[in-house]
Scaffold this motif. Structure first.
Motif, PDB file in Angstrom:
ATOM      1  N   SER A   1       4.702  -1.776 -12.751  1.00  0.00           N
ATOM      2  CA  SER A   1       4.736  -0.392 -12.962  1.00  0.00           C
ATOM      3  C   SER A   1       3.833   0.145 -13.940  1.00  0.00           C
ATOM      4  CB  SER A   1       5.953  -0.051 -13.593  1.00  0.00           C
ATOM      5  OG  SER A   1       6.551  -0.752 -14.636  1.00  0.00           O
ATOM      6  N   ALA A   2       3.510  -1.044 -14.870  1.00  0.00           N
ATOM      7  CA  ALA A   2       2.516  -0.546 -16.028  1.00  0.00           C
ATOM      8  C   ALA A   2       1.073  -0.681 -15.389  1.00  0.00           C
ATOM      9  CB  ALA A   2       2.638  -1.559 -17.075  1.00  0.00           C
ATOM     10  N   LEU A   3       0.798  -1.167 -14.201  1.00  0.00           N
ATOM     11  CA  LEU A   3      -0.316  -1.241 -13.410  1.00  0.00           C
ATOM     12  C   LEU A   3      -0.746  -0.442 -12.404  1.00  0.00           C
ATOM     13  CD1 LEU A   3      -0.518  -5.309 -13.600  1.00  0.00           C
ATOM     14  CD2 LEU A   3      -1.734  -3.666 -14.997  1.00  0.00           C
ATOM     15  N   GLY A   4       0.306   0.695 -12.261  1.00  0.00           N
ATOM     16  CA  GLY A   4       0.139   1.677 -11.356  1.00  0.00           C
ATOM     17  C   GLY A   4       0.658   1.312 -10.057  1.00  0.00           C
ATOM     18  N   LEU A   5       1.490   0.191  -9.846  1.00  0.00           N
ATOM     19  CA  LEU A   5       2.050  -0.313  -8.549  1.00  0.00           C
ATOM     20  C   LEU A   5       3.565   0.457  -8.456  1.00  0.00           C
ATOM     21  CD1 LEU A   5       1.410  -1.801  -5.815  1.00  0.00           C
ATOM     22  CD2 LEU A   5       2.314  -3.974  -7.147  1.00  0.00           C
ATOM     23  N   PRO A   6       3.704   1.225  -7.411  1.00  0.00           N
ATOM     24  CA  PRO A   6       5.096   1.928  -7.321  1.00  0.00           C
ATOM     25  C   PRO A   6       6.147   0.738  -7.063  1.00  0.00           C
ATOM     26  CG  PRO A   6       3.733   2.301  -5.595  1.00  0.00           C
ATOM     27  CD  PRO A   6       2.819   1.762  -6.336  1.00  0.00           C
ATOM     28  N   ASP A   7       7.325   1.437  -7.453  1.00  0.00           N
ATOM     29  CA  ASP A   7       8.550   0.184  -7.101  1.00  0.00           C
ATOM     30  C   ASP A   7       8.644   0.141  -5.479  1.00  0.00           C
ATOM     31  OD1 ASP A   7      10.917  -1.079  -7.667  1.00  0.00           O
ATOM     32  OD2 ASP A   7      12.245   0.751  -7.284  1.00  0.00           O
ATOM     33  N   GLY A   8       9.097  -1.172  -5.221  1.00  0.00           N
ATOM     34  CA  GLY A   8       9.079  -1.415  -3.821  1.00  0.00           C
ATOM     35  C   GLY A   8       8.921  -2.804  -3.674  1.00  0.00           C
ATOM     36  N   PRO A   9       8.599  -3.468  -2.384  1.00  0.00           N
ATOM     37  CA  PRO A   9       8.683  -4.980  -2.107  1.00  0.00           C
ATOM     38  C   PRO A   9       7.467  -5.295  -2.794  1.00  0.00           C
ATOM     39  CG  PRO A   9       9.217  -3.482  -0.184  1.00  0.00           C
ATOM     40  CD  PRO A   9       9.044  -2.652  -1.121  1.00  0.00           C
ATOM     41  N   GLN A  10       6.286  -4.846  -2.614  1.00  0.00           N
ATOM     42  CA  GLN A  10       5.023  -5.349  -3.452  1.00  0.00           C
ATOM     43  C   GLN A  10       5.198  -5.319  -4.806  1.00  0.00           C
ATOM     44  OE1 GLN A  10       2.313  -2.160  -2.000  1.00  0.00           O
ATOM     45  NE2 GLN A  10       1.377  -3.804  -0.315  1.00  0.00           N
ATOM     46  N   ALA A  11       5.810  -4.460  -5.619  1.00  0.00           N
ATOM     47  CA  ALA A  11       5.911  -4.680  -7.044  1.00  0.00           C
ATOM     48  C   ALA A  11       6.914  -5.869  -7.164  1.00  0.00           C
ATOM     49  CB  ALA A  11       6.541  -3.245  -7.717  1.00  0.00           C
ATOM     50  N   ARG A  12       7.976  -5.756  -6.531  1.00  0.00           N
ATOM     51  CA  ARG A  12       9.107  -6.925  -6.923  1.00  0.00           C
ATOM     52  C   ARG A  12       8.191  -8.297  -6.752  1.00  0.00           C
ATOM     53  NH1 ARG A  12      12.383  -3.009  -4.859  1.00  0.00           N
ATOM     54  NH2 ARG A  12      12.138  -3.700  -2.646  1.00  0.00           N
ATOM     55  N   ARG A  13       7.366  -8.232  -5.603  1.00  0.00           N
ATOM     56  CA  ARG A  13       6.773  -9.624  -5.401  1.00  0.00           C
ATOM     57  C   ARG A  13       5.728  -9.817  -6.492  1.00  0.00           C
ATOM     58  NH1 ARG A  13       2.026 -10.115  -1.632  1.00  0.00           N
ATOM     59  NH2 ARG A  13       1.538 -12.596  -0.930  1.00  0.00           N
ATOM     60  N   HIS A  14       5.004  -8.761  -6.911  1.00  0.00           N
ATOM     61  CA  HIS A  14       4.071  -9.028  -7.879  1.00  0.00           C
ATOM     62  C   HIS A  14       4.757  -9.281  -9.132  1.00  0.00           C
ATOM     63  CE1 HIS A  14       2.227  -7.604 -11.725  1.00  0.00           C
ATOM     64  NE2 HIS A  14       0.881  -7.828 -11.168  1.00  0.00           N
ATOM     65  N   ASP A  15       5.847  -8.844  -9.318  1.00  0.00           N
ATOM     66  CA  ASP A  15       6.577  -9.419 -10.859  1.00  0.00           C
ATOM     67  C   ASP A  15       7.055 -10.664 -10.726  1.00  0.00           C
ATOM     68  OD1 ASP A  15       5.842  -7.049 -11.840  1.00  0.00           O
ATOM     69  OD2 ASP A  15       7.722  -5.856 -11.750  1.00  0.00           O
ATOM     70  N   ALA A  16       7.711 -11.134  -9.441  1.00  0.00           N
ATOM     71  CA  ALA A  16       8.246 -12.328  -9.341  1.00  0.00           C
ATOM     72  C   ALA A  16       7.166 -13.509  -9.349  1.00  0.00           C
ATOM     73  CB  ALA A  16       8.867 -12.545  -7.917  1.00  0.00           C
ATOM     74  N   ARG A  17       5.918 -13.353  -8.971  1.00  0.00           N
ATOM     75  CA  ARG A  17       5.112 -14.222  -9.033  1.00  0.00           C
ATOM     76  C   ARG A  17       4.100 -14.229  -9.995  1.00  0.00           C
ATOM     77  NH1 ARG A  17       2.464 -15.340  -2.651  1.00  0.00           N
ATOM     78  NH2 ARG A  17       4.696 -15.774  -1.941  1.00  0.00           N
ATOM     79  N   SER A  18       3.891 -13.367 -11.089  1.00  0.00           N
ATOM     80  CA  SER A  18       3.151 -13.234 -12.097  1.00  0.00           C
ATOM     81  C   SER A  18       3.406 -14.307 -13.122  1.00  0.00           C
ATOM     82  CB  SER A  18       3.237 -11.851 -12.627  1.00  0.00           C
ATOM     83  OG  SER A  18       2.586 -10.733 -11.916  1.00  0.00           O
ATOM     84  N   ARG A  19       2.628 -14.858 -13.849  1.00  0.00           N
ATOM     85  CA  ARG A  19       2.695 -16.096 -14.836  1.00  0.00           C
ATOM     86  C   ARG A  19       2.084 -15.650 -16.191  1.00  0.00           C
ATOM     87  NH1 ARG A  19       6.201 -16.546 -11.505  1.00  0.00           N
ATOM     88  NH2 ARG A  19       6.790 -18.203 -10.377  1.00  0.00           N
TER      89      ARG A  19
END
Length: 240
Positions: free
Chosen positions: A145-163
């Motif tokens: 959300s802080a990087l401009g990616l709206p809530d949804g499957p892509q955002a959840r994938r981003h947050d789950a895989r970020s390290r």
């Protein structure tokens, strides 16, 4: 130089990510019949088990140099997103003879002797609260959300895989001589809905980079993968 069938596109991801962030872009580019390399930097993504305090952009640049050399790739379109722009710039300084075009996507411009924190105090202000109190050399990931990616499957994938990533990636000075990449064709793609890199894009344009804008947030490889792939493909096929 005219791009031809031996052109290789190398994609360098940004902070907290991995080669996986390029999946949709790679799918589009692969259809164009070119060789695509999208490595993951040491300590991130599926290489997160290798994280250590000493990792900086120089080690990450060496990751990419080794990927390129082991692939025996040349005539390269080298693309760096966000922090990956700094890494790609270091690569271009080290092996300019292999690089046809350098493309920075909403990312940092390198200056010899200066770090990201030196050049961007506003980035330091964002990063410092993210330092892990149990391991203060680690920068914890920003949420999608802080990087401009709206809530949804892509955002959840981003947050789950970020390290997490080591702070030296942002605090260590850039030691390569930026003059070594001035003969390379250079492009800057700005994501207009993310204001942090607005001044950087203007600086790139003043310094002779070819500039293009995409109306989207910072994580363009998620929000506009087809358009980003089209821009990269156009660069790969243009005469320089």
């Amino acid at each position: 130089m005219t791009a031809n069938s031996d052109t290789t596109i190398v994609l360098v991801h940004g902070s907290w990510g991995g080669g996986w962030v390029w999946d949709e872009v790679v799918a589009s580019l692969t259809g164009a019949g070119r060789r695509i390399l999208a490595p993951t930097l040491t300590g991130l993504g599926d290489r997160a088990h290798l994280i250590h305090e000493g990792i900086d952009h120089e080690l990450h640049a060496e990751d990419i140099v080794q990927t390129i050399e082991f692939a025996d790739a040349s005539n390269i379109v080298l693309v760096g997103h966000s922090y990956g722009g700094l890494v790609a710039s270091a690569v271009a300084c080290r092996i300019p003879e292999r690089i046809r075009s350098l493309v920075i996507v909403d990312g940092f411009l390198a200056e010899t002797g200066r770090s990201i924190f030196d050049l961007h105090p506003e980035i330091r202000a964002i990063i410092e609260p993210l330092l892990n109190p149990m391991a203060p050399w680690q920068i914890m990931p920003l949420p999608a959300s802080a990087l401009g990616l709206p809530d949804g499957p892509q955002a959840r994938r981003h947050d789950a895989r970020s390290r997490p990533m080591p702070v030296r990636t942002h605090s260590a000075p850039f030691r390569e001589d930026v003059a070594r990449m001035t003969a390379i064709e250079r492009h800057y793609i700005r994501c207009t809905d993310f204001p942090i890199f607005a001044a950087t894009a203007e600086k790139a344009e003043r310094e002779g980079w070819r500039r293009g804008d995409i109306e989207t947030g910072h994580m363009v490889m998620f929000t506009q993968p087809g358009e980003l792939a089209r821009r990269i493909q156009n660069i790969a096929t243009m005469e320089g």
